[in-house]
Write an enzyme that holds these catalytic residues in place. Structure first.
Site, short mmCIF file in Angstrom:
data_model
loop_
_atom_site.label_atom_id
_atom_site.label_comp_id
_atom_site.label_asym_id
_atom_site.label_seq_id
_atom_site.Cartn_x
_atom_site.Cartn_y
_atom_site.Cartn_z
N TYR A 1 -6.01 0.10 -7.08
CA TYR A 1 -5.53 -1.21 -6.60
C TYR A 1 -4.89 -1.17 -5.21
CZ TYR A 1 -1.06 -0.29 -9.29
OH TYR A 1 0.09 0.21 -9.83
N GLU A 2 -4.63 -2.32 -4.67
CA GLU A 2 -4.17 -2.47 -3.26
C GLU A 2 -5.15 -1.85 -2.28
OE1 GLU A 2 -1.32 -4.80 -4.38
OE2 GLU A 2 -1.71 -4.42 -2.26
N GLY A 3 -6.44 -1.99 -2.55
CA GLY A 3 -7.47 -1.37 -1.70
C GLY A 3 -7.79 0.00 -2.24
N ARG B 1 0.82 -1.21 0.00
CA ARG B 1 0.00 0.00 0.00
C ARG B 1 0.85 1.26 0.00
NH1 ARG B 1 -5.42 -1.46 3.70
NH2 ARG B 1 -6.39 -2.53 1.94
#
Lengths: 598, 598
Positions: free
Chosen positions: B439-441, B298
């Site tokens: 992406y990645e949350g 993140r």
């Protein structure tokens, strides 16, 4: 899922509350634009947009345009759209009957343009530029030119193109180098190259009427030495038939981020020393003509922001209702729900929806002011309407295109990872929308226009009068939306403070004014947007109380206005500080240190 | 003009002021990371990024990756980059010497990753995901797994991939359906399909170590029933040599808006019922492992926002110095000047520059907190550092990627019409940057993390402590930057009010909290950004007074901080109103009326 459905209730309501719909029948020239006719026209236009044009949007993006021989070839699907456009008479709505038009309000035509643009922005540029060219010829051309060229442009048999930009002359139009030399017969030989010519060549019409800015030998430098010429692709004989091809040619097409369906041409004039043009208006008065084209086109480009973000919003909202993912926050069960139930997803949708509706309200009001400026019987009403229309133009252009890009980006975010995949379609809106803050005068130039020319126009009469109107409304918000009274009063007061400060700067502190121009435009637009949405909400409250209209629609209008005032307006009001902060922190880093010493 | 030059002075200064550079030598394990070594490493990395990697960025965009047979083929130019990466040992910096690493601070590795990512974001995803996989194996794998797989991943001989997402399980990882069945020998048979697998297959490494989330028969529903498996593309023999190919295969590649050089794969596991995987950690504890990968990734994705916007800024600033257009506002002559002289163009550049420097400061501080959490000798220091690192992670991820997209868009605007032409290069940054908020949350999920888990972590200790630190600094601003004291104090106070309000909401008003999450994250990030830039400016003032360092650089740091506080912070402070407004205007439109009744 990528289908577009024209938001007819919203468009009609915006026309009624901001576009003067109910006053049309009382306006000279628009007597026939009564409620029933308007509703029928909007209905038919929606069918055209939804069913005929919208399905071509992705096709245009994928196929694009290309050059074959010396002609630009567009996708076959566009030819069918053009046919439907011509057959339905959609290009003729707002032109005088004497030129083959229908004499309807420009505001109505704009509402229809909104639908066409949502359906296919790349295609919509072609009628947009044609109407800019028509406006310029009507306003500045000779009677003969009007008679010879305009009716076929009104019918969309021929199209128009605006040839302004050159490699060294973009925002600074005055730097252009294209040449025009007068011939013994009164015509001119044109030579030079133009870039970024939207729909400069194509295969959708029998002829293309180029308006070209060029410079006469010995003309004054800068913008005072520019003249405008009409250069037909095919010469037009006196009987109206087409003659030989003129010496104007597409050289290449640009490879762009978006609007792939719209050919962006490099055009060569006079490669064989035989490009014939005809002066439009007087020598060296081309800039004035250009502004006639551009003012119209600027609001039209603003509308593109609304149109693309509207469609992106619809696309995302439909997805958010279908896509099931994660449990609802605060719910008792852990069952996955449609993502539209998640507050952070709703924020993406509501932000796009609210800013689109605000920008639409501004634009409709802007165009209605243009209509009144041309059609009102009282000259004083016309003068004031013109002032208001000019004032609102940079707002329409810049605010609507900024929120267009922002809205397309928020809508893409709704899709999560799917949003980044081209097949989903959200990416096309993100790519297409990005040109609108740039062309027809960058949004920076719009801001300078607002904080310069429009601030000082008629001694500030027009902005003062609009602020007065908004203040009066805000201070009178004692019913319904009354909990937002203070927020709106504060915002209008901040705007007044900002405008007064910049007005007082004068030429002494002109750099401070220029430095503040962009946040000033954002503040101004957001306050006007909030005001118009609150006015709409007040009207919606009235209709709800009177059981007049669709309650679901009216309730949503009220909520959207509340969202805008609660969630969007406060950050705009806070721009007063940045506006008054002066230019030092903006200007004091040495030019070179933007790249070096890092 | 599209060349990238690593901003070494800025990176070094940010490491010193926010990344703890001067404390590294006193931190157990980092004793060798002294000033000279660090400077030398940064210098060499800059050469790699500027000269070897940066020229491949456009090539990756144009050529992309494609499938040949059952392998993804990347552009030849990427192979040379990978070679240089392996040969220079750039992948090994921050890993323990026992695993083939160099034992340097993760913060230093991040600074280098910034350069690599600016140089080629699409390529940089491959080492990023590999390091996420390494972290997870080190943290949760068995000793044997670590010994067998990690050293070759540290050396970049092999790479790693994270296999989480499925068509019905994106943000809601708990919904995934991939299966794992235990075999008599203790291994597992894996089956299922995964989508959006970044660098899931390619030809840059001898082997690919997949970490796959899957579900055992009878496992609990949701996230509590997920396990993590290590699935090598090629089986690894006990002697370390490669054996047969495993039953995992790339099925197709996505056609994306940007990062074309990065293959985004659909991966099939166990099509022939012969995909062998090994459990990492315990059964049903896969989510915990995933967060180990993700927390690292993140912040890495946040860094992408900084990296792409930094390069977009450099590209635009260089253009603005060369492009001559229009006279300078307020100047006596009407000679055209470089557009960097125009205040509205400077605003585009300064906004990008200031937000990039703020986000870089946040990220470096974030990573340094992770380093301290692992390496500080005092357990209480480690605990607090971990809390701070966790708190800052959603800021790093969401704020930096939001300003990454905004900065790429502002930089594109600097080019005017040229910005929309793909060949200019500005459009690639605009396209590439757009994935990072997803992406990645998604950034919405980051905001919920900040306003949920991170708000309540340790009873609010960590945000309270950071706010206390900022308040103390702001109230002590009595020299130099003192004219900004009130603005910063107001901003910190607004943040404290916002955090306290959401904290008090508890579960009772959890929907209000969720509705406020996104503006809360923006407010929090902007206040921390302003605080860190003001701290940097204070240090720059000190050095200027002491004649220590490059005055042009130091003066620009001060101006950039002033710009951020004057022009950017106030609108963030104004988010307090929206944060406290509750959720009604966000939630009250019926789901269906987002599409209907318009």
């Amino acid at each position: 899922m990528s289908d577009y459905r024209a938001p007819l209730e919203e468009i009609q309501f915006a026309l009624e509350t901001c576009g003067g719909l109910n006053e049309w029948v009382n306006t000279p020239g628009f007597e026939e634009a009564g409620e029933d006719l308007v509703a029928a026209v909007l209905d038919e236009a929606a069918k055209l947009a939804n069913e005929i044009i919208a399905p071509t949007n992705v096709i245009g993006d994928l196929k694009g345009a290309h050059i074959e021989g010396d002609t630009v070839v567009t996708p076959d699907e566009f030819k069918k759209v053009q046919e439907a456009f011509v057959e339905g008479g959609w290009s003729t709505l707002a032109y005088p009957e004497s030129l083959g038009g229908q004499g309807l309000p420009g505001t109505l035509a704009f509402a229809i343009t909104e639908m066409v643009t949502s359906a296919n922005m790349a295609f919509s540029l072609q009628p947009l530029l044609t109407s800019g060219a028509i406006e310029a010829i009507i306003a500045h051309g000779s009677k003969e030119q009007i008679a010879k060229y305009v009716p076929n442009m009104v019918s969309a048999k021929w199209t128009g193109a605006m040839n302004l930009t050159e490699p060294g002359a973009g925002s600074d139009v005055g730097a252009l180098k294209a040449k025009a030399e007068k011939q013994p017969d009164g015509s001119y030989k044109i030579s030079g190259q133009k870039i970024f010519i939207t729909w400069g060549d194509h295969d959708l019409a029998e002829n293309i009427i180029h308006l070209v800015l060029a410079r006469l030998p010995g003309a004054p430098e800068g913008t005072r030495g520019i003249s405008m010429f009409l250069v037909p692709k095919f010469h037009v004989n006196d009987d109206g038939s087409l003659g030989d091809r003129n010496d104007v040619r597409v050289v290449s097409l640009e490879h762009k981020l978006g609007i792939h369906g719209s050919p962006t041409c490099v055009m060569a004039f006079g490669e064989n020393d035989n490009c014939i043009g005809y002066i439009v208006g007087e020598e060296n008065k081309g800039m004035r003509n250009m502004f006639t084209m551009m003012n119209h086109a600027r609001v039209g480009v603003g509308l593109q922001g609304v149109s693309v973000a509207e469609r992106a919003y619809q696309h995302a909202a439909a997805f958010a209702q279908e896509r099931i993912q994660s449990a609802e926050i605060g719910a008792k069960t852990r069952d996955a729900v449609a993502i539209i139930r998640h507050p952070d997803v709703r924020r993406l949708l509501m932000t796009t929806r609210a800013t689109v509706e605000a920008a639409r309200a501004i634009i409709y009001r802007n165009v209605w002011a243009f209509d009144r400026a041309h059609h009102a019987s009282d000259p004083e009403v016309r003068r004031k309407a013109q002032g208001e229309a000019d004032l609102l133009t940079p707002l329409s252009k810049a605010y609507a295109t900024d929120i267009g890009v922002e809205g397309a980006s928020l809508a893409l975010q709704v899709f999560g990872g799917m949003g980044f995949i081209e097949e989903t379609g959200a990416a096309q809106f993100y790519r297409d929308s990005r040109i609108a803050p740039i062309y027809e005068g960058t949004n920076g130039i719009q801001a300078l226009d607002l904080a310069g020319r429009k601030l000082n126009d008629a001694g500030g009469e027009h902005w003062k009068s609009l602020i007065e109107e908004m203040k009066e409304f805000a201070e009178g918000m004692d019913r319904g939306m009354k909990e937002y009274k203070d927020t709106l009063v504060d915002a209008v007061t901040a705007l007044e403070d900002a405008a007064t400060t910049l007005f007082a700067n004068g030429f002494e502190n002109i750099v401070d004014t220029a430095a503040a121009a962009t946040p000033y435009l954002r503040l101004f637009s957001t306050v006007v947007g909030a005001y118009l949405l609150c006015k709409q909400a007040t009207e919606a409250e009235r209709r709800l109380a009177a059981h007049d209209g669709n309650p679901a629609f009216l309730r949503a209008k009220i909520t959207t206005a509340r969202f805008y005032v609660e969630q969007i307006l406060p950050t705009a009001t806070a721009l007063l500080g940045p506006i008054k902060a002066g230019s030092a922190s903006l200007m004091e880093i040495d030019d070179i240190d933007f790249c070096e010493n890092r």
